[in-house]
Write an enzyme that holds these catalytic residues in place. Structure first.
Site, short mmCIF file in Angstrom:
data_model
loop_
_atom_site.label_atom_id
_atom_site.label_comp_id
_atom_site.label_asym_id
_atom_site.label_seq_id
_atom_site.Cartn_x
_atom_site.Cartn_y
_atom_site.Cartn_z
N LYS A 1 0.84 -1.20 0.00
CA LYS A 1 0.00 0.00 0.00
C LYS A 1 0.89 1.27 0.00
O LYS A 1 2.11 1.18 0.20
CB LYS A 1 -0.92 -0.04 1.23
CG LYS A 1 -1.91 -1.23 1.20
CD LYS A 1 -2.84 -1.19 2.41
CE LYS A 1 -3.80 -2.37 2.41
NZ LYS A 1 -4.77 -2.30 3.54
N TYR B 1 -12.29 -2.09 -3.55
CA TYR B 1 -12.77 -2.29 -2.17
C TYR B 1 -14.30 -2.24 -2.08
O TYR B 1 -14.84 -1.94 -1.01
CB TYR B 1 -12.16 -1.24 -1.25
CG TYR B 1 -10.76 -1.58 -0.76
CD1 TYR B 1 -10.52 -2.75 -0.02
CD2 TYR B 1 -9.69 -0.75 -1.00
CE1 TYR B 1 -9.25 -3.07 0.43
CE2 TYR B 1 -8.41 -1.06 -0.54
CZ TYR B 1 -8.20 -2.22 0.18
OH TYR B 1 -6.95 -2.54 0.65
N ASN C 1 -1.78 -0.04 7.00
CA ASN C 1 -1.23 -1.32 7.46
C ASN C 1 -0.38 -2.04 6.41
O ASN C 1 -0.31 -3.27 6.37
CB ASN C 1 -2.35 -2.20 8.01
CG ASN C 1 -3.40 -2.54 6.97
OD1 ASN C 1 -3.30 -2.12 5.82
ND2 ASN C 1 -4.40 -3.30 7.37
N HIS D 1 -1.88 -5.57 1.52
CA HIS D 1 -3.17 -6.24 1.30
C HIS D 1 -2.90 -7.65 0.81
O HIS D 1 -1.97 -7.87 0.03
CB HIS D 1 -3.99 -5.50 0.23
CG HIS D 1 -5.15 -6.31 -0.27
ND1 HIS D 1 -6.37 -6.32 0.36
CD2 HIS D 1 -5.25 -7.19 -1.30
CE1 HIS D 1 -7.19 -7.16 -0.28
NE2 HIS D 1 -6.53 -7.70 -1.29
N GLU E 1 -9.70 -10.32 -7.57
CA GLU E 1 -8.66 -9.30 -7.40
C GLU E 1 -7.51 -9.43 -8.42
O GLU E 1 -6.98 -8.42 -8.88
CB GLU E 1 -8.10 -9.37 -5.97
CG GLU E 1 -9.14 -8.95 -4.93
CD GLU E 1 -8.65 -9.07 -3.50
OE1 GLU E 1 -7.53 -9.60 -3.28
OE2 GLU E 1 -9.39 -8.65 -2.60
P1 GDP Z 1 -7.60 -7.11 5.67
O1 GDP Z 1 -8.19 -8.27 4.91
O2 GDP Z 1 -6.75 -7.54 6.83
O3 GDP Z 1 -6.88 -6.12 4.76
O4 GDP Z 1 -8.81 -6.29 6.36
P2 GDP Z 1 -10.28 -5.91 5.84
O5 GDP Z 1 -10.62 -6.60 4.55
O6 GDP Z 1 -11.21 -6.07 7.00
O7 GDP Z 1 -10.17 -4.34 5.56
C1 GDP Z 1 -9.60 -3.83 4.38
C2 GDP Z 1 -8.70 -2.67 4.74
O8 GDP Z 1 -9.50 -1.61 5.28
C3 GDP Z 1 -7.67 -2.95 5.84
O9 GDP Z 1 -6.52 -3.59 5.40
C4 GDP Z 1 -7.39 -1.56 6.36
O10 GDP Z 1 -6.51 -0.82 5.49
C5 GDP Z 1 -8.79 -0.92 6.30
N1 GDP Z 1 -9.52 -1.07 7.57
C6 GDP Z 1 -10.03 -2.22 8.10
N2 GDP Z 1 -10.67 -2.00 9.26
C7 GDP Z 1 -10.57 -0.65 9.48
C8 GDP Z 1 -11.03 0.22 10.53
O11 GDP Z 1 -11.68 -0.21 11.49
N3 GDP Z 1 -10.74 1.54 10.39
C9 GDP Z 1 -10.05 2.04 9.32
N4 GDP Z 1 -9.80 3.36 9.29
N5 GDP Z 1 -9.60 1.26 8.33
C10 GDP Z 1 -9.83 -0.07 8.40
#
Ligand code: GDP
Length: 138
Positions: free
Chosen positions: A9, A49, A112, A115, A126
């Site tokens: 990212k 997303y 973070n 991805h 994807e």
């Molecule tokens: P991943 O599969 O671990 O990437 O997590 P998810 O699919 O749940 O979320 C996609 C992305 O959205 C994450 O990698 C973070 O960059 C972002 N994200 C997830 N949860 C949160 C949250 O509670 N707050 C914010 N600001 N961003 C989030």
């Protein structure tokens, strides 16, 4: 053999850890089948997303993902989806295991670093989102 999509990212690119992340993938049996550096438009980030479009953090996530260049990769290996996610660690770096990419480098649950596809179905959406068949090496 399984394929998965990985993204370094904008925060990972900004921190100069592209090589470090790739080293961890290659050192753990994941092979790069396709790779490029791109900048996402708002529409492209929203489309990628779309499953999160109702989430409160969606707008902020799209802003973050369009804030700078990213590196997208198709990775292949045994249990590539799980292996990639194990190497990344939990979404929230504070909850990610020590020694994972997110625990070592991420600054927040949003910023973070990486991805990784979360299922074969996600990978099936994807990988073609970014790469055509002829861009994937045999
Ligand atoms: P991943 O599969 O671990 O990437 O997590 P998810 O699919 O749940 O979320 C996609 C992305 O959205 C994450 O990698 C973070 O960059 C972002 N994200 C997830 N949860 C949160 C949250 O509670 N707050 C914010 N600001 N961003 C989030």
């Amino acid at each position: 053999m399984e394929k998965t999509l990985s993204i370094i990212k904008p925060d990972g690119v900004e921190k100069g850890i592209i090589g470090e992340v790739i080293k961890r993938f290659e050192g753990n049996g994941l092979r790069i089948k396709a790779m490029k550096m791109i900048s996402l438009s708002q529409k492209e980030a929203e489309g990628f997303y779309y499953v999160h479009k109702e989430r409160p953090f969606f707008k902020s996530l799209v802003e973050f993902m369009t804030s700078g260049p990213i590196v997208v990769m198709a990775l292949e290996g045994e249990n590539a989806i799980k292996k990639n996610r194990d190497l990344m660690g939990a979404t929230d770096p504070k909850k990610a295991d020590k020694g994972t990419i997110r625990n070592d480098f991420a600054s927040s649950i949003e910023r973070n670093i990486a991805h990784g596809s979360d299922s074969p179905e996600s990978a099936g959406f994807e990988i073609p989102y970014f790469f055509s068949n002829i861009e994937l090496v045999n």
